[in-house]
Design an enzyme around this catalytic site. Structure first.
Site, mmCIF file in Angstrom:
data_model
loop_
_atom_site.group_PDB
_atom_site.id
_atom_site.type_symbol
_atom_site.label_atom_id
_atom_site.label_comp_id
_atom_site.label_asym_id
_atom_site.label_seq_id
_atom_site.Cartn_x
_atom_site.Cartn_y
_atom_site.Cartn_z
ATOM 1 N N LYS A 171 -3.950 2.338 22.860
ATOM 2 C CA LYS A 171 -4.471 3.394 23.741
ATOM 3 C C LYS A 171 -3.408 3.618 24.807
ATOM 4 C CE LYS A 171 -6.284 4.730 27.146
ATOM 5 N NZ LYS A 171 -5.687 5.758 28.046
ATOM 6 N N GLU A 379 1.259 -2.918 46.655
ATOM 7 C CA GLU A 379 2.205 -2.281 45.750
ATOM 8 C C GLU A 379 2.159 -0.772 45.980
ATOM 9 O OE1 GLU A 379 1.116 -2.300 41.607
ATOM 10 O OE2 GLU A 379 3.146 -2.928 41.106
HETATM 11 P P1 NAP Z 1 -3.962 1.711 35.282
HETATM 12 O O1 NAP Z 1 -4.706 2.781 35.947
HETATM 13 O O2 NAP Z 1 -4.471 0.341 35.383
HETATM 14 O O3 NAP Z 1 -3.824 2.160 33.764
HETATM 15 C C1 NAP Z 1 -3.274 1.320 32.784
HETATM 16 C C2 NAP Z 1 -3.887 1.642 31.450
HETATM 17 O O4 NAP Z 1 -5.268 1.309 31.489
HETATM 18 C C3 NAP Z 1 -3.820 3.124 31.073
HETATM 19 O O5 NAP Z 1 -3.648 3.245 29.687
HETATM 20 C C4 NAP Z 1 -5.191 3.607 31.483
HETATM 21 O O6 NAP Z 1 -5.574 4.784 30.819
HETATM 22 C C5 NAP Z 1 -6.051 2.440 31.099
HETATM 23 N N1 NAP Z 1 -7.351 2.375 31.764
HETATM 24 C C6 NAP Z 1 -7.748 2.973 32.921
HETATM 25 N N2 NAP Z 1 -9.030 2.677 33.190
HETATM 26 C C7 NAP Z 1 -9.472 1.867 32.200
HETATM 27 C C8 NAP Z 1 -10.700 1.213 31.930
HETATM 28 N N3 NAP Z 1 -11.752 1.332 32.734
HETATM 29 N N4 NAP Z 1 -10.786 0.441 30.813
HETATM 30 C C9 NAP Z 1 -9.725 0.276 29.998
HETATM 31 N N5 NAP Z 1 -8.536 0.888 30.201
HETATM 32 C C10 NAP Z 1 -8.401 1.673 31.289
HETATM 33 O O7 NAP Z 1 -2.476 1.617 35.780
HETATM 34 P P2 NAP Z 1 -1.421 2.787 35.891
HETATM 35 O O8 NAP Z 1 -1.748 3.611 37.070
HETATM 36 O O9 NAP Z 1 -1.312 3.466 34.591
HETATM 37 O O10 NAP Z 1 -0.066 1.945 36.120
HETATM 38 C C11 NAP Z 1 0.307 1.475 37.337
HETATM 39 C C12 NAP Z 1 -0.009 -0.003 37.514
HETATM 40 O O11 NAP Z 1 0.386 -0.773 36.383
HETATM 41 C C13 NAP Z 1 0.709 -0.623 38.665
HETATM 42 O O12 NAP Z 1 -0.150 -1.459 39.394
HETATM 43 C C14 NAP Z 1 1.812 -1.446 38.005
HETATM 44 O O13 NAP Z 1 2.333 -2.485 38.742
HETATM 45 C C15 NAP Z 1 1.166 -1.899 36.781
HETATM 46 N N6 NAP Z 1 2.160 -2.208 35.752
HETATM 47 C C16 NAP Z 1 2.403 -3.512 35.434
HETATM 48 C C17 NAP Z 1 3.360 -3.847 34.495
HETATM 49 C C18 NAP Z 1 3.649 -5.273 34.133
HETATM 50 O O14 NAP Z 1 4.263 -5.515 33.121
HETATM 51 N N7 NAP Z 1 3.262 -6.260 34.908
HETATM 52 C C19 NAP Z 1 4.057 -2.841 33.862
HETATM 53 C C20 NAP Z 1 3.789 -1.524 34.198
HETATM 54 C C21 NAP Z 1 2.828 -1.224 35.141
HETATM 55 P P3 NAP Z 1 -5.394 6.222 31.568
HETATM 56 O O15 NAP Z 1 -4.052 6.222 32.181
HETATM 57 O O16 NAP Z 1 -5.525 7.166 30.453
HETATM 58 O O17 NAP Z 1 -6.487 6.283 32.578
#
Ligand code: NAP
Ligand code: MG
Length: 478
Positions: A171, A379
Site C-alpha cells: 500500500k 520532527e
Molecule cells: P504517515 O502519515 O504515517 O503515512 C505512512 C503510510 O501509512 C502511508 O502509506 C499512509 O497512507 C499510511 N497510513 C496513513 N494512515 C494509516 C492508517 N490509519 N492505517 C494504516 N496506514 C496508514 O507518514 P507520512 O506523512 O507519509 O511520512 C512522514 C513520516 O514518516 C515522518 O514522521 C517520517 O520520519 C517517517 N518516515 C520514517 C522513515 C524511517 O525509515 N524511519 C522513512 C520515511 C519516513 P497515505 O499516505 O495514503 O495516507
C-alpha cells in the site's frame, strides 16, 4: 489523463473510485489512482495466499533470487522513466530521483543475491538427538510505505520479503503511488507468478487500515509517522503478528572543535537539504561545541545562503515539499521560531522562474535553540536545521539522547576514542563517524530505538525478519 488501476493477483483491476495525483512543483493534477479499500485488500491478500500455496510456494530460493535479479535489471533499464515519474509525483529534483531508482535496483540485487544464503543451524543437544533450524516465510506480508523516498522504501521493504518466499501486498502512500505501480508492471514482466506482488493504492485510513488489520497477513512492515505506527502496531497485536516500525527521527550531528569543518559543513547541510528535509534520518539538529559555535555556524550559514529551491525539473538543491499540508507544517514551525524569538542565521533562496502553485519552502538555519525547545524536539520534516550548543562530551551525549527519537547520529571529531565512546552512548540504530549517509547503503542494518520504532530493515537482519525460525528436533538414538 491516465487513470491507474490496482494490480491484484496478476491482473490490472479497474477502480470503482479514484484519487487525484498532484504534481507538487506546480499543484497541477497529472493523473488519477485507484481509491482502493477493504474489498481490494481482501482480494490482494487472497491472491497472495493462492500464490504461496501454488507456483510461488514451489519456487526454490535460487529461482527466487534470479527473479529479484531480473527486477533489478528491469528497474535499471527503465531508470530514466521511473525517475521522471517519481520526480513529477513527489517533487524531487530529477538527480535525486535518479539516486532513488538506483537504490531501489540495488535492493533487489542485494536480496536477489541473498535469497539462497539463508542458512539454518544444527544445535548440539542431548545424545541421540539432532536439532536443526529453518527459516520459513510468514506467508503474505503487508508493506505500508511513505511518500518521501517511495522507490527506496518499497525496495528495501519488499525485496527481502520476496527473497524469503513471501507474497507481498503493498500500500503505497496516497501522494506517491505511481512508481509502485511502475514496479508492479516490471514484476509482471520479470515473470513473478500471479499474486506474488500486489499493489493496492488508496488512502491510509481506508486501504492502509484495512491491510494492517487483515487477519490473513503474517507480518507488517511499516514506514511512516509515529502516530500511524502506533495504530498499525495495535492492529498487528490483534492478529498477534510481528511488525517492523520505521518511524521518524530528530537525529543529531555532533560537531567537536577538532572536526574537519569543511567536510562536516558540506555533508551536514546536504543531509538536511536533501529531499527538502523530508528524510526520516535527516540530521536535523546540529550540536556544536561551545568554543567553536560561532565559527562553525558561520560556515553553515554561508552554505545555507547558497542553497537554491526549484521545481523538480529545474533540478536545483531542493524541490518543493510533497503537498500543501507539509508546507503548512514547516511554516508552522518557522512561525513558532519567530514567536519565541529564535535567531534565523541564514536562509536559502528561491530560484528564478519558480512555477506558481508549487509547495516551496526555504532552507532555514536557526541558531542557539535550547535543547528542550519544540524545534529541537519535534520532527519538522522540512529543510530546517537547528543549532544547539554543548559544553563537553557528557553534555553532547545528554543532548543527543534528550528527544523521544533514536534513529541516526553523526559524530564529527578527530579523536578516535571519543568517537567510540559517543557511538556506544548515543541511543540510535545507526552512528556515522566523520560521514553521514541518510539511511546508509542497503548492506547496513537500519532502524530505530525509542520512539523511532523497532525491527531492522536492510542487511541480513531484514531478511531474517521476514522469516519465522522453526526448530526441528529428531530423536534417533545413539
Ligand atoms: P504517515 O502519515 O504515517 O503515512 C505512512 C503510510 O501509512 C502511508 O502509506 C499512509 O497512507 C499510511 N497510513 C496513513 N494512515 C494509516 C492508517 N490509519 N492505517 C494504516 N496506514 C496508514 O507518514 P507520512 O506523512 O507519509 O511520512 C512522514 C513520516 O514518516 C515522518 O514522521 C517520517 O520520519 C517517517 N518516515 C520514517 C522513515 C524511517 O525509515 N524511519 C522513512 C520515511 C519516513 P497515505 O499516505 O495514503 O495516507
Ligand atoms: Mg503527488
Amino acid at each position: 489523463m491516465d487513470v491507474h488501476q490496482n494490480y491484484i493477483g496478476g491482473r490490472w483491476v479497474a477502480p470503482s473510485a479514484t484519487l487525484p495525483v498532484i504534481n507538487p512543483s506546480d499543484g497541477s493534477k497529472v493523473a488519477e489512482i485507484a481509491r482502493g479499500g477493504a474489498k481490494e485488500i481482501d482480494a490482494a491478500v487472497a491472491a497472495g495466499h493462492a500464490a504461496v500455496k501454488g507456483a510461488w510456494g514451489k519456487t526454490d530460493a535460487v529461482s527466487r533470487g534470479r527473479l529479484l535479479f531480473k527486477m533489478a535489471e528491469l528497474i535499471r533499464r527503465d531508470a530514466e522513466n521511473l525517475a521522471k515519474m517519481e520526480s513529477e509525483d513527489v517533487g524531487k529534483p530529477i538527480t535525486q530521483a535518479r539516486g532513488d531508482v538506483a537504490a531501489c535496483a540495488r535492493s533487489f540485487e542485494y536480496y536477489g543475491a541473498a535469497a539462497d544464503k539463508v542458512h539454518g543451524e544444527t544445535i548440539p543437544f542431548q545424545n541421540g538427538f539432532t536439532v536443526m533450524t529453518f527459516y520459513e516465510p510468514h506467508g503474505v506480508t503487508a508493506h505500508i510505505v511513505p511518500w518521501n523516498y517511495p522507490l527506496q522504501m518499497l525496495g528495501r521493504s519488499v525485496a527481502p520479503s520476496l527473497a524469503m518466499g513471501n507474497a507481498v501486498v503493498l500500500k503505497p502512500a496516497e501522494d506517491a503511488s505511481l512508481t509502485a505501480l511502475g514496479l508492479a508492471r516490471l514484476a509482471e514482466e520479470a515473470g513473478f507468478p500471479a499474486g506474488v506482488f500486489n499493489v493496492v493504492t488508496g488512502l491510509g485510513e481506508e486501504a492502509g487500515a484495512a491491510l494492517s488489520a487483515h487477519p490473513g497477513i503474517g507480518h507488517i512492515s511499516f514506514t511512516g509517522s509515529r502516530e500511524v505506527g502506533i495504530l498499525v502496531q495495535a492492529a498487528a497485536a490483534r492478529n498477534t503478528i510481528p511488525v517492523t516500525l520505521e518511524l521518524g527521527g530528530k537525529s543529531p550531528q555532533v560537531v567537536f572543535s577538532d572536526a574537519d569543518f569543511n567536510e562536516a559543513g558540506t555533508i551536514i547541510v546536504k543531509a538536511i537539504v536533501q529531499n527538502a528535509g523530508q528524510t526520516c534520518s535527516a540530521g536535523s539538529r546540529v550540536l556544536i561545541e561551545d568554543s567553536v559555535y560561532e565559527r562553525f555556524t558561520g560556515q553553515l550559514a554561508e552554505r545555507f545562503k547558497a542553497t537554491r529551491v526549484g521545481s523538480a525539473s529545474q533540478d536545483l538543491d531542493l524541490g518543493p515539499v510533497v503537498n500543501a499540508t507539509q508546507k503548512a507544517r514547516v511554516e508552522r514551525y518557522l512561525d513558532i521560531a519567530r514567536r519565541d524569538g529564535l535567531k534565523v542565521l541564514a536562509e536559502g533562496s528561491f530560484g528564478t522562474n519558480l512555477p506558481e502553485g508549487g509547495y516551496y519552502v526555504k532552507p532555514t538555519l536557526i541558531g542557539d535553540v535550547p535543547p528542550d525547545h519544540v524545534l529541537a524536539q519535534e520532527e519538522i520534516f522540512g529543510p530546517v536545521l537547528v543549532a544547539v550548543r554543548f559544553r563537553d562530551e557528557e553534555d553532547a551525549v545528554r543532548i543527543s539522547n534528550c528527544t523521544p527519537y533514536g534513529l541516526v547520529a553523526g559524530v564529527w571529531t578527530a579523536d578516535l576514542g571519543r568517537s567510540m565512546r559517543l557511538s556506544r552512548k548515543i541511543q540510535v540504530g545507526q552512528v556515522f563517524v566523520n560521514n553521514y549517509g541518510a539511511g546508509g547503503g542497503i548492506e547496513l542494518p537500519f532502524g530505530g530505538m525509542k520512539g523511532s520504532g523497532h525491527g531492522r530493515e536492510k542487511g541480513f537482519e531484514a531478511l531474517y525478519g521476514f522469516g519465522a525460525l522453526k526448530t526441528v528436533t529428531i530423536r534417533h538414538g545413539v
